[in-house]
Scaffold this motif. Sequence first.
Motif, PDB file in Angstrom:
ATOM      1  N   SER A  85     -20.041  34.331  -4.905  1.00 27.20           N
ATOM      2  CA  SER A  85     -19.707  33.541  -6.102  1.00 27.20           C
ATOM      3  C   SER A  85     -18.866  32.329  -5.727  1.00 27.20           C
ATOM      4  CB  SER A  85     -18.943  34.404  -7.106  1.00 27.20           C
ATOM      5  OG  SER A  85     -19.746  35.500  -7.513  1.00 27.20           O
ATOM      6  N   VAL A  86     -17.903  32.510  -4.826  1.00 28.74           N
ATOM      7  CA  VAL A  86     -17.091  31.383  -4.350  1.00 28.74           C
ATOM      8  C   VAL A  86     -17.990  30.371  -3.660  1.00 28.74           C
ATOM      9  CG1 VAL A  86     -15.317  30.701  -2.666  1.00 28.74           C
ATOM     10  CG2 VAL A  86     -14.929  32.677  -4.155  1.00 28.74           C
ATOM     11  N   ASP A 139     -20.530  25.230  -3.123  1.00 23.25           N
ATOM     12  CA  ASP A 139     -21.755  24.486  -2.823  1.00 23.25           C
ATOM     13  C   ASP A 139     -22.079  23.498  -3.949  1.00 23.25           C
ATOM     14  OD1 ASP A 139     -22.130  25.780  -0.403  1.00 23.25           O
ATOM     15  OD2 ASP A 139     -23.696  27.143  -1.146  1.00 23.25           O
ATOM     16  N   ALA A 140     -21.941  23.968  -5.193  1.00 26.46           N
ATOM     17  CA  ALA A 140     -22.269  23.120  -6.343  1.00 26.46           C
ATOM     18  C   ALA A 140     -21.267  21.970  -6.520  1.00 26.46           C
ATOM     19  CB  ALA A 140     -22.310  23.968  -7.613  1.00 26.46           C
ATOM     20  N   ASN A 141     -20.044  22.157  -6.031  1.00 27.78           N
ATOM     21  CA  ASN A 141     -18.987  21.149  -6.212  1.00 27.78           C
ATOM     22  C   ASN A 141     -18.507  20.572  -4.874  1.00 27.78           C
ATOM     23  OD1 ASN A 141     -18.277  21.343  -9.246  1.00 27.78           O
ATOM     24  ND2 ASN A 141     -18.433  23.462  -8.548  1.00 27.78           N
ATOM     25  N   ARG A 142     -19.335  20.619  -3.899  1.00 26.39           N
ATOM     26  CA  ARG A 142     -18.944  20.235  -2.540  1.00 26.39           C
ATOM     27  C   ARG A 142     -18.442  18.790  -2.451  1.00 26.39           C
ATOM     28  NH1 ARG A 142     -22.139  21.361   3.074  1.00 26.39           N
ATOM     29  NH2 ARG A 142     -20.596  20.374   4.412  1.00 26.39           N
ATOM     30  N   GLU A 143     -19.163  17.889  -3.043  1.00 26.88           N
ATOM     31  CA  GLU A 143     -18.762  16.475  -2.948  1.00 26.88           C
ATOM     32  C   GLU A 143     -17.389  16.245  -3.575  1.00 26.88           C
ATOM     33  OE1 GLU A 143     -21.720  13.705  -4.275  1.00 26.88           O
ATOM     34  OE2 GLU A 143     -23.299  14.711  -3.132  1.00 26.88           O
ATOM     35  N   VAL A 186     -13.794  15.982   4.959  1.00 28.33           N
ATOM     36  CA  VAL A 186     -12.921  17.124   5.182  1.00 28.33           C
ATOM     37  C   VAL A 186     -13.798  18.361   5.330  1.00 28.33           C
ATOM     38  CG1 VAL A 186     -11.174  18.599   4.093  1.00 28.33           C
ATOM     39  CG2 VAL A 186     -10.997  16.113   3.926  1.00 28.33           C
ATOM     40  N   LYS A 187     -13.509  19.187   6.323  1.00 27.11           N
ATOM     41  CA  LYS A 187     -14.311  20.390   6.568  1.00 27.11           C
ATOM     42  C   LYS A 187     -13.637  21.659   6.071  1.00 27.11           C
ATOM     43  CE  LYS A 187     -17.770  18.512   8.761  1.00 27.11           C
ATOM     44  NZ  LYS A 187     -19.124  18.599   8.301  1.00 27.11           N
ATOM     45  N   THR A 188     -12.306  21.604   5.841  1.00 27.19           N
ATOM     46  CA  THR A 188     -11.560  22.789   5.410  1.00 27.19           C
ATOM     47  C   THR A 188     -10.662  22.437   4.235  1.00 27.19           C
ATOM     48  OG1 THR A 188     -11.513  23.656   7.670  1.00 27.19           O
ATOM     49  CG2 THR A 188      -9.901  24.564   6.141  1.00 27.19           C
ATOM     50  N   ILE A 189     -10.660  23.328   3.251  1.00 27.40           N
ATOM     51  CA  ILE A 189      -9.746  23.189   2.120  1.00 27.40           C
ATOM     52  C   ILE A 189      -8.734  24.325   2.219  1.00 27.40           C
ATOM     53  CG2 ILE A 189      -9.499  23.279  -0.377  1.00 27.40           C
ATOM     54  CD1 ILE A 189     -12.298  22.158  -0.614  1.00 27.40           C
ATOM     55  N   GLU A 223      -3.624  28.101  -1.668  1.00 25.40           N
ATOM     56  CA  GLU A 223      -2.397  28.881  -1.490  1.00 25.40           C
ATOM     57  C   GLU A 223      -2.657  30.291  -0.960  1.00 25.40           C
ATOM     58  OE1 GLU A 223      -3.613  28.761  -5.801  1.00 25.40           O
ATOM     59  OE2 GLU A 223      -3.089  27.229  -4.369  1.00 25.40           O
ATOM     60  N   THR A 224      -3.891  30.795  -1.128  1.00 27.30           N
ATOM     61  CA  THR A 224      -4.200  32.160  -0.683  1.00 27.30           C
ATOM     62  C   THR A 224      -5.095  32.217   0.547  1.00 27.30           C
ATOM     63  OG1 THR A 224      -6.047  32.220  -2.222  1.00 27.30           O
ATOM     64  CG2 THR A 224      -3.935  33.144  -2.978  1.00 27.30           C
ATOM     65  N   GLY A 225      -5.631  31.056   0.964  1.00 28.74           N
ATOM     66  CA  GLY A 225      -6.506  31.068   2.133  1.00 28.74           C
ATOM     67  C   GLY A 225      -7.284  29.783   2.275  1.00 28.74           C
ATOM     68  N   ASP A 226      -8.115  29.722   3.285  1.00 35.43           N
ATOM     69  CA  ASP A 226      -8.923  28.539   3.578  1.00 35.43           C
ATOM     70  C   ASP A 226     -10.386  28.799   3.240  1.00 35.43           C
ATOM     71  OD1 ASP A 226      -6.613  27.535   4.696  1.00 35.43           O
ATOM     72  OD2 ASP A 226      -7.242  27.896   6.765  1.00 35.43           O
ATOM     73  N   ILE A 227     -11.074  27.734   2.836  1.00 36.25           N
ATOM     74  CA  ILE A 227     -12.525  27.756   2.731  1.00 36.25           C
ATOM     75  C   ILE A 227     -13.013  26.564   3.546  1.00 36.25           C
ATOM     76  CG2 ILE A 227     -12.717  28.979   0.535  1.00 36.25           C
ATOM     77  CD1 ILE A 227     -13.002  26.317  -0.874  1.00 36.25           C
TER      78      ILE A 227
END
Length: 188
Positions: free
Chosen positions: A70-71, A76-80, A87-90, A93-97
């Motif tokens: 789901s994440v 994917d739908a809001n990638r841009e 940027v490759k990593t966001i 506060e709880t982790g990286d995607i």
Amino acid sequence: MAKAKQQVDTIVIYEYNQDDLAKAIAEIARLNTEMKQAEDKTNESILILQTELGEQIEPLKQEIKKISLSVKKFVDANREKLFKDDVKTIKLETGDISYRSAGKSVASNSSKKLIDNILEANNLIDVRDKFVKKMDKVFIRTKLELNKDAILENPSTAKTVTGVEVADGEESFYIKPYATNTEMQVAA
């Protein structure tokens, strides 16, 4: 100051005569059987615990999979919007995607038959055989294998070699919760 001596367990050797040999062998067999039974009992207990653990964590694995997919679907739908300026990593506060691309790779069944086909197509069978024969005389073993670095440098030509494929580095999505510090790849 003298060093303390390390105590070593000593094994007491029994004094046997010829009449004791058959009894000794029977005792070894009995002890081996007892040891095997203890191992079997322990392995059975381990199997039961593993089965119980599997049953307990399977719903958790399924929930993690649902949330992760789901994440990924949302990102994917809001990638841009989320990943601006390459940027490759966001960092949340709880982790990286993140999205990462794997490097190009060579996929082949690097078998003797494939190598022989390549050598035959390039009229190199005799050259190889002579070389191997000479090396054997000086006790050097030779092994031919695909030069994957060269294939990656020239993929268009390498693709013409039967059985060799150059896989472009596919992009993958990862989630890394800080609490567990375990990164997981999420595949649809």
